[in-house]
Structure formats: C-alpha cells, structure tokens
Scaffold this active site. Structure first.
Site, mmCIF file in Angstrom:
data_model
loop_
_atom_site.group_PDB
_atom_site.id
_atom_site.type_symbol
_atom_site.label_atom_id
_atom_site.label_comp_id
_atom_site.label_asym_id
_atom_site.label_seq_id
_atom_site.Cartn_x
_atom_site.Cartn_y
_atom_site.Cartn_z
ATOM 1 N N THR A 55 -42.198 24.661 -72.635
ATOM 2 C CA THR A 55 -42.598 23.634 -71.671
ATOM 3 C C THR A 55 -41.437 22.648 -71.507
ATOM 4 O O THR A 55 -40.546 22.602 -72.344
ATOM 5 C CB THR A 55 -43.805 22.831 -72.200
ATOM 6 O OG1 THR A 55 -43.378 22.091 -73.346
ATOM 7 C CG2 THR A 55 -44.968 23.716 -72.566
ATOM 8 N N ARG A 67 -37.294 22.112 -76.062
ATOM 9 C CA ARG A 67 -36.814 20.751 -76.267
ATOM 10 C C ARG A 67 -37.293 20.237 -77.608
ATOM 11 O O ARG A 67 -38.463 20.428 -77.987
ATOM 12 C CB ARG A 67 -37.354 19.812 -75.180
ATOM 13 C CG ARG A 67 -36.499 19.794 -73.928
ATOM 14 C CD ARG A 67 -35.085 19.256 -74.220
ATOM 15 N NE ARG A 67 -34.225 19.293 -73.049
ATOM 16 C CZ ARG A 67 -33.491 20.336 -72.673
ATOM 17 N NH1 ARG A 67 -33.496 21.461 -73.357
ATOM 18 N NH2 ARG A 67 -32.730 20.264 -71.599
ATOM 19 N N GLU A 69 -30.090 15.106 -81.357
ATOM 20 C CA GLU A 69 -29.014 16.109 -81.406
ATOM 21 C C GLU A 69 -27.666 15.427 -81.484
ATOM 22 O O GLU A 69 -27.409 14.542 -80.645
ATOM 23 C CB GLU A 69 -29.093 17.033 -80.192
ATOM 24 C CG GLU A 69 -30.352 17.890 -80.247
ATOM 25 C CD GLU A 69 -30.466 18.880 -79.088
ATOM 26 O OE1 GLU A 69 -29.551 18.978 -78.266
ATOM 27 O OE2 GLU A 69 -31.506 19.552 -79.028
ATOM 28 N N HIS A 79 -28.362 24.075 -80.110
ATOM 29 C CA HIS A 79 -28.706 24.027 -78.680
ATOM 30 C C HIS A 79 -27.840 25.011 -77.881
ATOM 31 O O HIS A 79 -27.083 24.625 -76.984
ATOM 32 C CB HIS A 79 -28.553 22.602 -78.129
ATOM 33 C CG HIS A 79 -29.360 22.357 -76.894
ATOM 34 N ND1 HIS A 79 -29.914 21.138 -76.580
ATOM 35 C CD2 HIS A 79 -29.716 23.176 -75.873
ATOM 36 C CE1 HIS A 79 -30.552 21.209 -75.434
ATOM 37 N NE2 HIS A 79 -30.447 22.453 -74.969
HETATM 38 N N1 LIG Z 1 -32.322 25.699 -75.261
HETATM 39 C C1 LIG Z 1 -31.717 25.657 -74.118
HETATM 40 O O1 LIG Z 1 -30.503 25.651 -74.031
HETATM 41 C C2 LIG Z 1 -32.516 25.630 -72.875
HETATM 42 C C3 LIG Z 1 -33.727 24.992 -72.839
HETATM 43 N N2 LIG Z 1 -34.453 24.954 -71.680
HETATM 44 C C4 LIG Z 1 -35.734 24.279 -71.704
HETATM 45 O O2 LIG Z 1 -36.776 25.244 -71.609
HETATM 46 C C5 LIG Z 1 -37.926 24.649 -71.060
HETATM 47 C C6 LIG Z 1 -38.581 25.565 -70.044
HETATM 48 O O3 LIG Z 1 -37.704 25.821 -68.969
HETATM 49 P P1 LIG Z 1 -38.187 26.679 -67.691
HETATM 50 O O4 LIG Z 1 -38.982 27.849 -68.138
HETATM 51 O O5 LIG Z 1 -37.007 26.894 -66.847
HETATM 52 O O6 LIG Z 1 -39.154 25.625 -67.016
HETATM 53 P P2 LIG Z 1 -40.331 25.908 -65.985
HETATM 54 O O7 LIG Z 1 -40.551 24.638 -65.268
HETATM 55 O O8 LIG Z 1 -40.080 27.140 -65.202
HETATM 56 O O9 LIG Z 1 -41.574 26.190 -66.938
HETATM 57 C C7 LIG Z 1 -42.216 25.206 -67.677
HETATM 58 C C8 LIG Z 1 -43.662 25.621 -67.787
HETATM 59 O O10 LIG Z 1 -44.319 24.724 -68.675
HETATM 60 C C9 LIG Z 1 -45.634 24.546 -68.199
HETATM 61 N N3 LIG Z 1 -46.194 23.321 -68.736
HETATM 62 C C10 LIG Z 1 -45.955 22.051 -68.360
HETATM 63 N N4 LIG Z 1 -46.694 21.210 -69.109
HETATM 64 C C11 LIG Z 1 -47.394 21.976 -69.976
HETATM 65 C C12 LIG Z 1 -48.319 21.682 -71.013
HETATM 66 N N5 LIG Z 1 -48.679 20.410 -71.285
HETATM 67 N N6 LIG Z 1 -48.834 22.698 -71.729
HETATM 68 C C13 LIG Z 1 -48.478 23.973 -71.453
HETATM 69 N N7 LIG Z 1 -47.616 24.321 -70.459
HETATM 70 C C14 LIG Z 1 -47.079 23.319 -69.749
HETATM 71 C C15 LIG Z 1 -45.469 24.508 -66.686
HETATM 72 O O11 LIG Z 1 -46.675 24.813 -66.031
HETATM 73 C C16 LIG Z 1 -44.418 25.571 -66.468
HETATM 74 O O12 LIG Z 1 -45.022 26.809 -66.186
HETATM 75 C C17 LIG Z 1 -37.471 23.299 -70.533
HETATM 76 O O13 LIG Z 1 -37.834 22.297 -71.477
HETATM 77 C C18 LIG Z 1 -35.984 23.421 -70.494
HETATM 78 O O14 LIG Z 1 -35.356 22.186 -70.596
HETATM 79 C C19 LIG Z 1 -34.015 25.559 -70.543
HETATM 80 C C20 LIG Z 1 -32.824 26.220 -70.519
HETATM 81 C C21 LIG Z 1 -31.953 26.272 -71.672
HETATM 82 O O1 LIG Z 2 -26.461 22.506 -70.892
HETATM 83 C C1 LIG Z 2 -26.906 23.122 -71.872
HETATM 84 O O2 LIG Z 2 -26.256 23.885 -72.582
HETATM 85 C C2 LIG Z 2 -28.365 22.914 -72.223
HETATM 86 C C3 LIG Z 2 -29.250 23.664 -71.321
HETATM 87 C C4 LIG Z 2 -30.615 23.155 -71.366
HETATM 88 O O3 LIG Z 2 -31.124 22.746 -72.375
HETATM 89 C C5 LIG Z 2 -31.378 23.127 -70.126
HETATM 90 O O4 LIG Z 2 -30.911 23.690 -69.127
HETATM 91 O O5 LIG Z 2 -32.473 22.550 -70.134
#
Ligand SMILES: NC(=O)C1=CN([C@@H]2O[C@H](COP(=O)(O)OP(=O)(O)OC[C@H]3O[C@@H](n4cnc5c(N)ncnc54)[C@H](O)[C@@H]3O)[C@@H](O)[C@H]2O)C=CC1
Ligand SMILES: O=C(O)CCC(=O)C(=O)O
Length: 524
Positions: free
Chosen positions: A200, A229, A258, A276
């Site tokens: 989420t 996150r 972080e 991360h």
């Molecule tokens: N570790 C990393 O480097 C990365 C982390 N992320 C993180 O991953 C997460 C998800 O990204 P995406 O899938 O692209 O986002 P997205 O917006 O496509 O999906 C998020 C989903 O969470 C659901 N949601 C919102 N509130 C909720 C709740 N209270 N309970 C259950 N579900 C809920 C939404 O309905 C949506 O389907 C974000 O927090 C993003 O920042 C994204 C890319 C890289």
């Molecule tokens: O920029 C990055 O490496 C972090 C990506 C990420 O957490 C996000 O896209 O939400």
C-alpha cells in the site's frame, strides 16, 4: 529559460528528453548545494532522498512543478505544493516490475534463509542443517494492497504454486478474478496467510497497519515482507513477536527512518534487510527518469500531464478537445468575478451541447481559477483552485443541460452573492473564438478579450452618441461596441472593447450621463 533542479541521483540517460530542449537549463545539485539559487528554479526533480517540505517550497517562489522519479510521494508535502499551485507528478509504473521482483527475491531469500547461509559460507562454515527452509509451493500468500506492485507479485506467486489472498478495500471482484486471487477482509488475510507482503502507499490509514493488534491475529510462524514503505509494519511492535517466535522471519527493504541506524530489528538473525533497493535496477531507473522527464517537458510546452498527483489525469486527445473550453471557462470566471465584486458564496456551472460530453472537471477548475484570480493575492491555478475556494467558503458545482440557446456548445456560470445573483453564458465557435452570448439577463454577443467596459442604462435614443462623446473627450478609442436589451425602453447594456484601460475619471464622467445606471471596467 526554464530552470530545473535535479536534487537526487536520477538516471542521466533518462534525463535525455529534457536535454533536447534549448529552453531548459538542468542543474544537478542537492538542495543544500543549491541553497543560494533555490529561488531561481521553475521545476524540481527528486527521488526519495530530497524532502520536499513546506519550508523548501517557501524558498522556491518560482517553482511550478515537482517531479518524483518513482511512485511514493511521501517525501513530498503534496498539500503544501497544492496550496501554492505547484503541480506534483510521479512516474507511477516505471519501477513496478523491479519492485515486484525485489519483493519476490526477498520472499525466496527469507523462507530459504539465503542471506544467513551466504554469510555462514563466506565465514568458511559448512553447516547445512542450520539452514533448512520452507517451500513457497502450496503456501498462502497474503497481499495487503493490490495495486500495480501487489498484482505483479501475485502473478509471480501463482507461477510458484502459491494461493493468493488479497486485502484491498478498493479492489473489484472482476479484477481479482482476472488475476486469479481471492478477496478477503484484513482479518481473514491475517489469519490465513503463511507469508504476508504489504504493497500500500504510506497513508494515515496504513501507518502501523501491522501493529500489535493485527500482528496478534497472524498465524504462528508467519513471514512478513515490507518492500513498500517503512511504517506500514510497526517496527517497535514487531520486536516481541520476533522474540517469541510468533513471527518466523521478516524481510524489510524500507524503514521508518532511512537509514535505520543501529535499529534493534537489525540484531535479529531472522530479519533480512536491503537498503531501499526495490527500484534500484538500471531498467527501473531509466524508466522512471524518462517518464518524469517527458512529463516535465510536456508541462513546460503547455501540454497535459498524465501522472499528476494533484490534478485530474488528462490524455493528450482529451486535452486537445477541452483546450478551447478551458480558455472560455477561465474568461467566464474572470469576468464574473469582477462584475460581482462582492462576497460570493456559490458558483454553479452548467454545461450544454458538445462540451457536456467532455472532461468538464478540468474546465470547471479553470473557471474557478479565473474567478479567484482577482480575489486572491497568491498564485491560483487549476491545481489549487478547489482548495482556495474552500478556504474562502465558496462552494461550486457542475450541472449538465440540453439548453444550448441555439449554439453547438454553451457554458453558463451563475454566481450567488449576498442578495445578488449574476449569470454569464459563453460559447466557443471553432475558427472564430470565444463569445459571451448572455450577460446579466441580456442577450448579447462579444469577445471576452482585453479591456472591456460594461455600461448598463435605460434603453433611450442617443445613448451610444453620449458614451462615444465622453470617451472621445478622454482620448479613449473604442475598438468594438456591442449592445443588447431586455425589451424596448427597458434595461439595456453596452459592452465596449477599448484600446487601453480607462481610469476612474472616465468611469465617473460616464456615470454622470442621464439614464446610465452602472459603469464597470472588466479586464479579460
Ligand atoms: N521499495 C521500493 O523501492 C519501492 C516501493 N514502492 C512503494 O510500493 C507501494 C505500492 O506501489 P504501487 O503498487 O505502485 O501503488 P498502487 O497505487 O498501484 O497500489 C497501492 C494499492 O494499495 C491499496 N490501498 C490503499 N490503501 C489501502 C489500505 N488502507 N488497505 C489496503 N490496501 C490499500 C490501493 O487500493 C492500491 O490498490 C507504494 O508505497 C510505493 O511507494 C514503489 C516502488 C519501489
Ligand atoms: O527512488 C527510489 O529508489 C525509491 C523508489 C520508491 O520507493 C518509490 O518509487 O516509491
């Protein structure tokens, strides 16, 4: 020249679209290095390291757009940006696959204890019995948050023979069926899953979602993964569950702070971590940088942006169709605001004809921004118009009607103020322009452009001559003049378009003419 500050490490190759423009000057410095020139930038490009706070925005008065090369915008104070009329964009899907693959890599590493075994062998040990793991096959994977990344994780889990239980309050049954997963309540997912992964955004609702109360509802021996996150799983709450062995292992790519420093979780052998890295692939970094650079370019070329956090999404096709009405809406709002120069409570916008089939939200925002512009000192645009209206106690609404008054399209704005209501209607004629076709109860036809003069008078012979004489005496040239009336001998009006704005002395001289009721300057 548009000045763009790139304050985090962003793929050089991905910035290429911006470098194609001779009008864009890219400066690659972090915020403290750029401290002395912050006030000069029109755009800011970040990843997650730069914290785009209210304080930083205050130092950047020229800023029009913030681009996040990635998904999560929790490092950006979007409300503060919106208040200042700054567009916030992200790259919503450029790193989806990388984040899903990283989640899966973490899952496999967690249940097979790969990082621990790796350290052991590197320490010259050969202890095969210490690293007996679990298969993924046949296990129940609980996914909390089933958006882009959650659903990509599900596809991979199904290929590994796992069953996927999903909790996402916004997920439709059709989409779940299409992806071969089952929808459950949060409690059901917590109770059933062998492995739980969260995907989420970090919001008020999801912060601490897996805290003491919900962790207690999980199966004994559960594995947990957070590649979304820091803070969605409450780090402090996890500790007793790890100590008791209720939680068999945790994989974390993200942390509440972080870097996490000397965090107590790092002391657990069954907590595996990465710094991360979810989006840290060459492919993802190229994708997100390219996406956000292209969007920035579109923005400064006056094209629509499709991945804005604080503006409704708009495709190029739709933008091209609404562009003319967007302009007309702005003019209707601007003129109405000056005409009704009193406190106003409500704006009601009615769309009729071809315009009613378009993305009117955008047009209404433009109209609202036009209306608010003469009333507020700060920047007001389609990004912050709704927020500014709310702050000022002005409500607004859209209606749709078949009443086009004979035009192909018609936008009608009614403004309700204290004891007074005013209606203005306009139409857009392709290859001709915008026309105001109704003004305060009178049918008329004028172009909403330039320095306008509104004169309301009683319908009497000789009025045009009298007005012409006064303006001539003040050396004011009339470019066009349109007249209209409610009925012969009744309320009548003139709208004059002038070559220059008139001063108060001219208005006073006109107001002295017998039978003239009201004279107003209107800038359009
Ligand atoms: N570790 C990393 O480097 C990365 C982390 N992320 C993180 O991953 C997460 C998800 O990204 P995406 O899938 O692209 O986002 P997205 O917006 O496509 O999906 C998020 C989903 O969470 C659901 N949601 C919102 N509130 C909720 C709740 N209270 N309970 C259950 N579900 C809920 C939404 O309905 C949506 O389907 C974000 O927090 C993003 O920042 C994204 C890319 C890289
Ligand atoms: O920029 C990055 O490496 C972090 C990506 C990420 O957490 C996000 O896209 O939400």
């Amino acid at each position: 020249m548009v000045r763009v500050l790139v304050s985090d490490a962003i793929s050089e190759e991905g910035l290429a679209p911006l470098r194609t423009s001779a009008h864009i000057d890219i400066v690659q410095k972090n915020v403290s290095e750029a401290e002395d020139e912050l006030h000069t930038f029109d755009a800011l490009l970040v990843r997650s390291a730069t914290k785009v706070t209210e304080e930083l925005l205050a130092k950047m008065p020229k800023l029009k757009i913030v681009g996040r090369a990635g998904v999560g915008v929790d490092n950006i104070d979007v409300d503060a940006a919106t208040k200042r009329g700054i567009v916030v964009i992200n790259a919503p899907n450029g790193n989806t696959i990388s984040a899903a693959e990283h989640t899966f890599a973490m899952m496999a590493a967690l249940v097979r204890r790969i990082p621990q075994a790796h350290i052991s062998v590197k320490s010259r040990e050969w202890n095969r019995s210490a690293f007996v793991g679990n298969e993924l096959f046949g296990k129940k994977l609980g996914i909390i948050g089933f958006g882009r990344i959650g659903s990509e994780v599900a596809k991979r889990a199904r290929a590994f023979g796992m069953t996927v239980h999903v909790y996402d309050p916004f997920l439709t049954k059709e989409r779940a069926e299409k992806l071969g997963v089952s929808i459950h309540s949060l409690d059901e997912v917590l109770a059933a899953a062998d492995i739980i992964t969260v995907h989420t955004p970090l919001t008020k609702e999801t912060r601490g979602l897996l805290g003491t109360e919900n962790l207690a509802k999980t199966k004994k021996g559960v594995y947990l993964i957070n590649c979304a996150r820091g803070g969605i799983i409450d780090e402090q709450a996890l500790i007793p569950f790890l100590e008791s062995g209720h939680v068999a292992g945790v994989a974390l790519d993200v942390f509440e702070q972080e870097p996490p420093g000397d965090h107590p979780l790092l002391a657990f052998d069954n907590v595996i971590v990465t710094p991360h890295l979810g989006a840290s692939t060459v492919e993802a970094q190229l994708n997100v940088a390219t996406q956000v650079a292209e969007e920035l370019l579109h923005f400064f070329e006056g094209q629509p942006v499709t991945s804005s956090i604080n503006l409704p999404a708009l495709s190029k096709d739709v933008y091209e169709k609404i562009q003319a009405f967007y302009h007309l809406g702005r003019k209707l709002g601007l003129i109405a605001s000056q005409f009704m120069n009193i406190p106003v409570q409500e704006l009601s916008v009615t769309y009729a004809g071809t315009v009613a089939d378009l993305e009117t939200t955008y047009i209404t925002r433009s109209l609202l921004a036009g209306f608010l512009r003469p009333r507020v000192a700060s920047t007001v645009n389609e990004v912050n118009a709704a927020m500014v209206a709310k702050e000022r106690g002005i409500t607004y609404g859209e209606k749709f009607s078949d009443e086009t008054h004979g035009y192909a399209n018609c936008i009608s704005l009614t403004v309700h103020g204290e004891n007074k209501t005013f209606t203005i209607k306009g139409t857009h004629v392709p290859n001709y322009g915008d026309r105001i076709v109704h003004f305060d109860g009178v049918t008329i036809d004028f172009a909403p452009e330039g320095h306008l003069l509104y004169i309301q008078h009683h319908d009497r012979p000789g009025m045009i001559g009298k007005v012409g004489n006064v303006l001539g005496a003040h050396n004011v040239n009339i470019a066009t003049m349109q007249v209209g009336r409610q009925e012969a001998g009744g309320k009548a009006m003139m709208i004059l378009s002038l070559d220059k704005p008139v001063d108060d002395a001219v208005l006073q001289a006109l107001a002295q003419i017998d039978d003239i009721e009201t004279v107003k300057r209107l800038e359009a």
